[in-house]
Design a protein around this motif. Structure first.
Motif, mmCIF file in Angstrom:
data_model
loop_
_atom_site.group_PDB
_atom_site.id
_atom_site.type_symbol
_atom_site.label_atom_id
_atom_site.label_comp_id
_atom_site.label_asym_id
_atom_site.label_seq_id
_atom_site.Cartn_x
_atom_site.Cartn_y
_atom_site.Cartn_z
ATOM 1 N N MET A 65 14.517 4.770 19.280
ATOM 2 C CA MET A 65 13.666 4.325 18.182
ATOM 3 C C MET A 65 12.895 3.091 18.633
ATOM 4 O O MET A 65 13.454 2.169 19.220
ATOM 5 N N ASP A 66 11.598 3.087 18.326
ATOM 6 C CA ASP A 66 10.789 1.889 18.534
ATOM 7 C C ASP A 66 10.979 0.961 17.336
ATOM 8 O O ASP A 66 11.254 1.425 16.220
ATOM 9 N N ARG A 67 10.813 -0.336 17.566
ATOM 10 C CA ARG A 67 10.864 -1.320 16.473
ATOM 11 C C ARG A 67 9.635 -2.197 16.555
ATOM 12 O O ARG A 67 9.169 -2.534 17.634
ATOM 13 N N ARG A 68 9.135 -2.578 15.392
ATOM 14 C CA ARG A 68 7.948 -3.424 15.336
ATOM 15 C C ARG A 68 8.133 -4.457 14.239
ATOM 16 O O ARG A 68 8.476 -4.119 13.109
ATOM 17 N N LEU A 69 7.906 -5.721 14.585
ATOM 18 C CA LEU A 69 7.888 -6.793 13.601
ATOM 19 C C LEU A 69 6.436 -7.131 13.348
ATOM 20 O O LEU A 69 5.676 -7.374 14.296
ATOM 21 N N ALA A 70 6.040 -7.126 12.089
ATOM 22 C CA ALA A 70 4.646 -7.366 11.739
ATOM 23 C C ALA A 70 4.562 -8.284 10.526
ATOM 24 O O ALA A 70 5.513 -8.399 9.752
ATOM 25 N N ALA A 71 3.417 -8.943 10.395
ATOM 26 C CA ALA A 71 3.162 -9.835 9.260
ATOM 27 C C ALA A 71 1.885 -9.378 8.577
ATOM 28 O O ALA A 71 0.895 -9.068 9.255
ATOM 29 N N TYR A 72 1.896 -9.326 7.245
ATOM 30 C CA TYR A 72 0.766 -8.804 6.476
ATOM 31 C C TYR A 72 0.332 -9.805 5.409
ATOM 32 O O TYR A 72 1.153 -10.470 4.791
ATOM 33 N N ALA A 73 -0.972 -9.861 5.188
ATOM 34 C CA ALA A 73 -1.574 -10.769 4.217
ATOM 35 C C ALA A 73 -1.922 -10.030 2.938
ATOM 36 O O ALA A 73 -2.588 -8.993 2.979
ATOM 37 N N VAL A 74 -1.487 -10.572 1.819
ATOM 38 C CA VAL A 74 -1.910 -10.092 0.512
ATOM 39 C C VAL A 74 -2.796 -11.186 -0.062
ATOM 40 O O VAL A 74 -2.316 -12.261 -0.428
ATOM 41 N N CYS A 75 -4.083 -10.911 -0.080
ATOM 42 C CA CYS A 75 -5.058 -11.891 -0.542
ATOM 43 C C CYS A 75 -5.786 -11.296 -1.744
ATOM 44 O O CYS A 75 -6.533 -10.316 -1.603
ATOM 45 N N ILE A 76 -5.526 -11.856 -2.911
ATOM 46 C CA ILE A 76 -6.126 -11.373 -4.154
ATOM 47 C C ILE A 76 -6.941 -12.508 -4.751
ATOM 48 O O ILE A 76 -6.421 -13.601 -4.968
ATOM 49 N N GLU A 77 -8.225 -12.226 -4.987
ATOM 50 C CA GLU A 77 -9.128 -13.198 -5.609
ATOM 51 C C GLU A 77 -10.037 -12.478 -6.587
ATOM 52 O O GLU A 77 -10.600 -11.433 -6.252
ATOM 53 N N ASP A 78 -10.181 -13.026 -7.766
ATOM 54 C CA ASP A 78 -11.111 -12.492 -8.770
ATOM 55 C C ASP A 78 -10.928 -10.994 -9.003
ATOM 56 O O ASP A 78 -11.904 -10.246 -9.092
ATOM 57 N N GLY A 79 -9.672 -10.542 -9.067
ATOM 58 C CA GLY A 79 -9.396 -9.135 -9.346
ATOM 59 C C GLY A 79 -9.683 -8.201 -8.183
ATOM 60 O O GLY A 79 -9.756 -6.990 -8.354
ATOM 61 N N ARG A 80 -9.842 -8.769 -6.976
ATOM 62 C CA ARG A 80 -10.099 -7.965 -5.776
ATOM 63 C C ARG A 80 -9.063 -8.302 -4.715
ATOM 64 O O ARG A 80 -8.556 -9.419 -4.659
ATOM 65 N N VAL A 81 -8.781 -7.324 -3.866
ATOM 66 C CA VAL A 81 -7.850 -7.527 -2.757
ATOM 67 C C VAL A 81 -8.611 -7.338 -1.445
ATOM 68 O O VAL A 81 -9.498 -6.486 -1.349
ATOM 69 N N LEU A 82 -8.256 -8.140 -0.464
ATOM 70 C CA LEU A 82 -8.867 -8.039 0.855
ATOM 71 C C LEU A 82 -8.190 -6.915 1.629
ATOM 72 O O LEU A 82 -6.973 -6.932 1.820
ATOM 73 N N LEU A 83 -8.984 -5.934 2.061
ATOM 74 C CA LEU A 83 -8.467 -4.802 2.828
ATOM 75 C C LEU A 83 -9.209 -4.681 4.151
ATOM 76 O O LEU A 83 -10.365 -5.101 4.272
#
Length: 157
Positions: free
Chosen positions: A1-19
């Motif tokens: 099995m491969d393993r991956r550590l990752a970090a993700y940003a949840v950025c919500i402004e004015d009812g919108r999310v950054l994707l």
């Protein structure tokens, strides 16, 4: 099995999310949260800021830890044919944009970065990471854990 550590940003402004639109080696495109693999000896906190800058051109600061998600992607559902199953451990942070200019990642796997109205997210072909991050941001569970997100239809690994 491969393993991956990752970090993700949840950025919500004015009812919108950054994707960010991730492009697989075969050209397949999926909307996801800005973020990615933590480099050797890198703190996930620093990784999420770096990834936002690389993938979107925006400068960001971490406001809080939202939670940690661990899931296994079966070998047959990996983007790389012949790869073993993958355990992805994702650290999700609430971030706030402080500067920069929105742009695609130069010479990278991100074709586009956009602010998306939250109601429009359900209609996008997206990574399960989007749903996990938005659920963590909405519910702020004391345990930092949300139930698994079913994959299929518009929701991908």
């Amino acid at each position: 099995m491969d393993r991956r550590l990752a970090a993700y940003a949840v950025c919500i402004e004015d009812g919108r999310v950054l994707l960010a639109q991730a492009v697989a080696p075969d050209g397949d495109r999926t909307w996801t949260l800005p973020g990615g693999g933590v480099e050797h000896a890198e703190d996930p906190y620093d990784a999420v800021i770096r990834e936002v800058a690389e993938e979107t051109g925006l400068e960001a600061v971490v406001e809080r830890l939202l939670g940690v998600d661990s899931r296994v992607v079966p070998a047959g559902e990996r983007r790389r044919p012949g790869a073993p199953e993958l355990q992805n451990v994702g650290v999700f942070y609430r971030v706030r944009v402080t500067g920069g200019r929105l742009r695609p990642e130069p010479n990278g796997d991100t074709a586009e970065a956009v602010w998306t109205p939250l109601p429009d997210v359900a209609r996008l072909r997206r990574s399960s990471l989007v749903d996990i991050g938005l659920d963590l941001a909405r519910t702020l569970p004391p345990s930092g854990h949300v139930d698994p997100v079913p994959v299929g239809g518009l929701v991908q690994h």
